[in-house]
Design a protein around this motif. Structure first.
Motif, PDB file in Angstrom:
ATOM      1  N   GLU A 129       0.849  -1.204   0.000  1.00 36.08           N
ATOM      2  CA  GLU A 129       0.000   0.000   0.000  1.00 36.08           C
ATOM      3  C   GLU A 129       0.879   1.247   0.000  1.00 36.08           C
ATOM      4  OE1 GLU A 129      -2.850   0.073   3.212  1.00 36.08           O
ATOM      5  OE2 GLU A 129      -3.161  -2.088   3.050  1.00 36.08           O
ATOM      6  N   GLY A 130       2.159   1.081  -0.326  1.00 30.60           N
ATOM      7  CA  GLY A 130       3.063   2.226  -0.340  1.00 30.60           C
ATOM      8  C   GLY A 130       3.747   2.442   0.992  1.00 30.60           C
ATOM      9  N   ILE A 131       4.516   3.526   1.059  1.00 31.07           N
ATOM     10  CA  ILE A 131       5.334   3.742   2.246  1.00 31.07           C
ATOM     11  C   ILE A 131       4.480   4.252   3.408  1.00 31.07           C
ATOM     12  CG2 ILE A 131       7.318   4.261   0.753  1.00 31.07           C
ATOM     13  CD1 ILE A 131       7.301   7.049   1.735  1.00 31.07           C
ATOM     14  N   SER A 132       4.978   4.004   4.620  1.00 35.87           N
ATOM     15  CA  SER A 132       4.261   4.428   5.824  1.00 35.87           C
ATOM     16  C   SER A 132       4.497   5.926   6.064  1.00 35.87           C
ATOM     17  CB  SER A 132       4.711   3.585   7.022  1.00 35.87           C
ATOM     18  OG  SER A 132       6.116   3.472   7.045  1.00 35.87           O
ATOM     19  N   GLN A 133       3.939   6.436   7.152  1.00 39.63           N
ATOM     20  CA  GLN A 133       4.046   7.867   7.442  1.00 39.63           C
ATOM     21  C   GLN A 133       5.511   8.227   7.741  1.00 39.63           C
ATOM     22  OE1 GLN A 133       1.546  10.160   7.383  1.00 39.63           O
ATOM     23  NE2 GLN A 133       3.142  11.666   7.771  1.00 39.63           N
ATOM     24  N   PRO A 134       6.111   9.146   6.966  1.00 32.18           N
ATOM     25  CA  PRO A 134       7.493   9.541   7.284  1.00 32.18           C
ATOM     26  C   PRO A 134       7.542  10.199   8.665  1.00 32.18           C
ATOM     27  CG  PRO A 134       6.856  10.281   5.085  1.00 32.18           C
ATOM     28  CD  PRO A 134       5.607   9.792   5.748  1.00 32.18           C
ATOM     29  N   GLY A 135       8.683  10.033   9.328  1.00 29.67           N
ATOM     30  CA  GLY A 135       8.856  10.631  10.656  1.00 29.67           C
ATOM     31  C   GLY A 135       9.812  11.819  10.596  1.00 29.67           C
ATOM     32  N   SER A 136      10.198  12.305  11.772  1.00 30.63           N
ATOM     33  CA  SER A 136      11.015  13.524  11.837  1.00 30.63           C
ATOM     34  C   SER A 136      12.420  13.318  11.250  1.00 30.63           C
ATOM     35  CB  SER A 136      11.125  13.995  13.282  1.00 30.63           C
ATOM     36  OG  SER A 136      11.645  12.942  14.061  1.00 30.63           O
ATOM     37  N   GLU A 137      12.876  12.061  11.130  1.00 29.60           N
ATOM     38  CA  GLU A 137      14.227  11.782  10.605  1.00 29.60           C
ATOM     39  C   GLU A 137      14.252  11.729   9.078  1.00 29.60           C
ATOM     40  OE1 GLU A 137      16.363  11.442  12.906  1.00 29.60           O
ATOM     41  OE2 GLU A 137      15.668  10.184  14.559  1.00 29.60           O
ATOM     42  N   ASP A 138      13.089  11.789   8.448  1.00 30.23           N
ATOM     43  CA  ASP A 138      12.999  11.388   7.043  1.00 30.23           C
ATOM     44  C   ASP A 138      13.031  12.499   6.003  1.00 30.23           C
ATOM     45  OD1 ASP A 138      12.900   8.555   7.403  1.00 30.23           O
ATOM     46  OD2 ASP A 138      10.915   8.829   8.283  1.00 30.23           O
ATOM     47  N   GLY A 139      13.217  13.738   6.424  1.00 28.18           N
ATOM     48  CA  GLY A 139      13.276  14.822   5.443  1.00 28.18           C
ATOM     49  C   GLY A 139      11.920  15.058   4.800  1.00 28.18           C
ATOM     50  N   GLN A 140      11.952  15.695   3.636  1.00 25.58           N
ATOM     51  CA  GLN A 140      10.709  16.174   3.012  1.00 25.58           C
ATOM     52  C   GLN A 140      10.317  15.404   1.748  1.00 25.58           C
ATOM     53  OE1 GLN A 140       9.035  18.656   4.529  1.00 25.58           O
ATOM     54  NE2 GLN A 140      10.652  18.487   6.066  1.00 25.58           N
ATOM     55  N   HIS A 141      11.125  14.443   1.346  1.00 27.57           N
ATOM     56  CA  HIS A 141      10.924  13.861   0.014  1.00 27.57           C
ATOM     57  C   HIS A 141       9.680  12.970  -0.078  1.00 27.57           C
ATOM     58  CE1 HIS A 141      12.224  12.643  -3.975  1.00 27.57           C
ATOM     59  NE2 HIS A 141      11.945  11.386  -3.642  1.00 27.57           N
ATOM     60  N   TRP A 142       9.366  12.246   1.027  1.00 23.17           N
ATOM     61  CA  TRP A 142       8.346  11.185   0.921  1.00 23.17           C
ATOM     62  C   TRP A 142       7.019  11.574   1.549  1.00 23.17           C
ATOM     63  CZ3 TRP A 142       9.846   7.827  -2.443  1.00 23.17           C
ATOM     64  CH2 TRP A 142      11.199   7.542  -2.583  1.00 23.17           C
ATOM     65  N   THR A 143       5.952  11.005   0.992  1.00 21.46           N
ATOM     66  CA  THR A 143       4.595  11.178   1.536  1.00 21.46           C
ATOM     67  C   THR A 143       3.998   9.789   1.710  1.00 21.46           C
ATOM     68  OG1 THR A 143       4.405  13.196   0.231  1.00 21.46           O
ATOM     69  CG2 THR A 143       2.357  12.274   1.074  1.00 21.46           C
ATOM     70  N   ARG A 144       3.254   9.626   2.786  1.00 20.96           N
ATOM     71  CA  ARG A 144       2.590   8.333   3.025  1.00 20.96           C
ATOM     72  C   ARG A 144       1.838   7.878   1.769  1.00 20.96           C
ATOM     73  NH1 ARG A 144       0.128   5.520   7.674  1.00 20.96           N
ATOM     74  NH2 ARG A 144      -1.487   4.217   6.757  1.00 20.96           N
ATOM     75  N   GLY A 145       1.997   6.612   1.422  1.00 20.04           N
ATOM     76  CA  GLY A 145       1.277   6.058   0.266  1.00 20.04           C
ATOM     77  C   GLY A 145       2.062   6.121  -1.041  1.00 20.04           C
ATOM     78  N   ASP A 146       3.226   6.827  -1.033  1.00 16.38           N
ATOM     79  CA  ASP A 146       4.063   6.821  -2.244  1.00 16.38           C
ATOM     80  C   ASP A 146       4.473   5.385  -2.566  1.00 16.38           C
ATOM     81  OD1 ASP A 146       4.047   9.568  -2.479  1.00 16.38           O
ATOM     82  OD2 ASP A 146       6.065   9.873  -1.678  1.00 16.38           O
ATOM     83  N   LEU A 147       4.725   5.121  -3.825  1.00 13.93           N
ATOM     84  CA  LEU A 147       5.236   3.824  -4.287  1.00 13.93           C
ATOM     85  C   LEU A 147       4.308   2.663  -3.924  1.00 13.93           C
ATOM     86  CD1 LEU A 147       9.018   4.296  -3.353  1.00 13.93           C
ATOM     87  CD2 LEU A 147       7.911   4.738  -5.543  1.00 13.93           C
ATOM     88  N   SER A 148       3.033   2.894  -4.106  1.00  9.89           N
ATOM     89  CA  SER A 148       2.069   1.832  -3.820  1.00  9.89           C
ATOM     90  C   SER A 148       1.927   0.917  -5.039  1.00  9.89           C
ATOM     91  CB  SER A 148       0.727   2.484  -3.481  1.00  9.89           C
ATOM     92  OG  SER A 148      -0.248   1.497  -3.330  1.00  9.89           O
ATOM     93  N   PHE A 149       2.022  -0.382  -4.799  1.00  8.00           N
ATOM     94  CA  PHE A 149       1.839  -1.354  -5.890  1.00  8.00           C
ATOM     95  C   PHE A 149       1.275  -2.628  -5.262  1.00  8.00           C
ATOM     96  CE2 PHE A 149       3.166  -4.339  -9.224  1.00  8.00           C
ATOM     97  CZ  PHE A 149       2.775  -3.628 -10.353  1.00  8.00           C
ATOM     98  N   GLY A 150       0.223  -3.150  -5.861  1.00  8.44           N
ATOM     99  CA  GLY A 150      -0.505  -4.258  -5.221  1.00  8.44           C
ATOM    100  C   GLY A 150       0.214  -5.595  -5.287  1.00  8.44           C
ATOM    101  N   LEU A 151      -0.132  -6.453  -4.335  1.00  6.38           N
ATOM    102  CA  LEU A 151       0.469  -7.785  -4.229  1.00  6.38           C
ATOM    103  C   LEU A 151       0.266  -8.618  -5.498  1.00  6.38           C
ATOM    104  CD1 LEU A 151       1.744 -10.148  -2.625  1.00  6.38           C
ATOM    105  CD2 LEU A 151      -0.485 -10.530  -1.578  1.00  6.38           C
ATOM    106  N   ASN A 152      -0.922  -8.543  -6.093  1.00 12.24           N
ATOM    107  CA  ASN A 152      -1.201  -9.385  -7.271  1.00 12.24           C
ATOM    108  C   ASN A 152      -0.224  -9.120  -8.409  1.00 12.24           C
ATOM    109  OD1 ASN A 152      -3.286 -10.478  -5.949  1.00 12.24           O
ATOM    110  ND2 ASN A 152      -4.897  -9.291  -6.994  1.00 12.24           N
ATOM    111  N   GLY A 153       0.087  -7.833  -8.606  1.00 12.37           N
ATOM    112  CA  GLY A 153       1.007  -7.463  -9.679  1.00 12.37           C
ATOM    113  C   GLY A 153       2.400  -8.043  -9.433  1.00 12.37           C
ATOM    114  N   VAL A 154       2.832  -8.066  -8.187  1.00 15.37           N
ATOM    115  CA  VAL A 154       4.161  -8.622  -7.868  1.00 15.37           C
ATOM    116  C   VAL A 154       4.149 -10.142  -8.079  1.00 15.37           C
ATOM    117  CG1 VAL A 154       5.957  -8.852  -6.113  1.00 15.37           C
ATOM    118  CG2 VAL A 154       4.554  -6.782  -6.179  1.00 15.37           C
TER     119      VAL A 154
END
Ligand SMILES: C[S@@+](CC[C@H](N)C(=O)[O-])C[C@H]1O[C@@H](n2cnc3c(N)ncnc32)[C@H](O)[C@@H]1O
Length: 265
Positions: A128-153
């Motif tokens: 379902e994509g990446i989890s919520q970035p924390g204070s160590e993670d900078g500004q690049h990522w947002t929750r849900g980025d890079l989401s790709f479903g299990l079936n496709g993999v």
């Protein structure tokens, strides 16, 4: 178009025009590329184009299948393929934390299939994509980025038999494999928290000579992942070896020397 962008493009065009005018040789074209790259993306460095692996048809076919033949991931894919060879004769399964479309897992499964040892590949992802970035993670990522479903993999990796999927947030499913040991661990989750959870869980289960590769190590987009690796390994004999296209790895049981740049003063 903003003025400074237009100015950069004009400078880049001037560099190419000047270098091409008198000297249309490979050396001059590379020089033009290098100067244009530095102009458009300050600090960006090119590599030499003469490496044998650039012409490796099997590897290029793999890259083509991922849509990355002309993309930015070719160097780290090559490093992954080569590091897998180092752990070929180390007993234990393989694991990937952060699977996305399954392209790096494809390489790991292909290496397992050709290994003299029997290895199963275990894959952990939310799908379902990446989890919520924390204070160590900078500004690049947002929750849900890079989401790709299990079936496709599963479709992507259907040619391989020894595979196991653990959909869920890291580390929720790690207990499913707590009694296994590993020869190769690939961590590629971009963020501090899941990288920390992954290295903490898998370090002690990595057999001697096994490799832990973190794709995000040393990337300016993933400061939290770099920190998680360095903090965890600060009390261990091994430390991360940085790779030129970002990413870093350690070999279990292999004591690593200091980064000697820090000793020059
Ligand atoms: C950069 S992608 C992985 C790319 C893949 N290794 C490759 O090279 O093709 C990062 C993946 O990490 C997963 N991810 C990020 N945070 C996660 C978390 N806390 N728990 C589970 N999966 C996570 C995302 O869903 C995404 O698929």
């Amino acid at each position: 178009m903003p003025k400074n962008r237009l100015a950069k493009l004009k400078t880049a065009a001037r560099i190419v025009r000047e270098l091409y005018r008198d000297h249309d040789t490979i050396g001059k074209r590379l020089e033009a590329l290098q100067r244009v790259a530095w102009e458009l993306v300050p600090g960006y460095r090119l590599t030499w184009p003469d490496s044998d692996w650039c012409k490796d048809s099997d590897f290029n076919q793999y890259l083509e299948s991922t849509g990355q033949l002309k993309g930015m991931n070719t160097h780290n894919r090559m490093m992954l393929a080569q590091l897998l060879r180092l752990s070929d004769n180390v007993p234990g399964d393989t694991v990937e934390c952060g699977v996305y479309k399954g392209d790096s897992s494809w390489l790991i499964c292909a290496a397992n299939r050709s290994s003299p040892l029997s290895k199963q590949h275990h894959m952990f992802d939310s799908f379902e994509g990446i989890s919520q970035p924390g204070s160590e993670d900078g500004q690049h990522w947002t929750r849900g980025d890079l989401s790709f479903g299990l079936n496709g993999v599963q479709e992507r990796l259907k040619e391989f038999e020894q595979t196991a999927y653990y959909p869920g947030w890291i580390p929720d499913r790690f207990q499913d494999i707590q009694d296994l040991t590993f020869s190769f661990v690939h961590i590629d989750v971009d963020l501090h928290e899941p990288t920390k959870d992954s290295i903490e869980f898998f370090y002690e289960r990595l057999n001697d000579g096994g490799i832990l590769l973190c794709d995000d190590y040393g990337s300016a987009f993933c400061p939290g992942a770099t920190k998680a690796c360095d903090q965890f390994l600060s009390s261990k004999p091994e430390s991360m070896i940085s790779l030129p296209a970002s990413g870093g790895f350690m070999i279990k049981g292999q004591q690593t020397g200091k980064n000697f740049w820090q000793t020059l003063a």
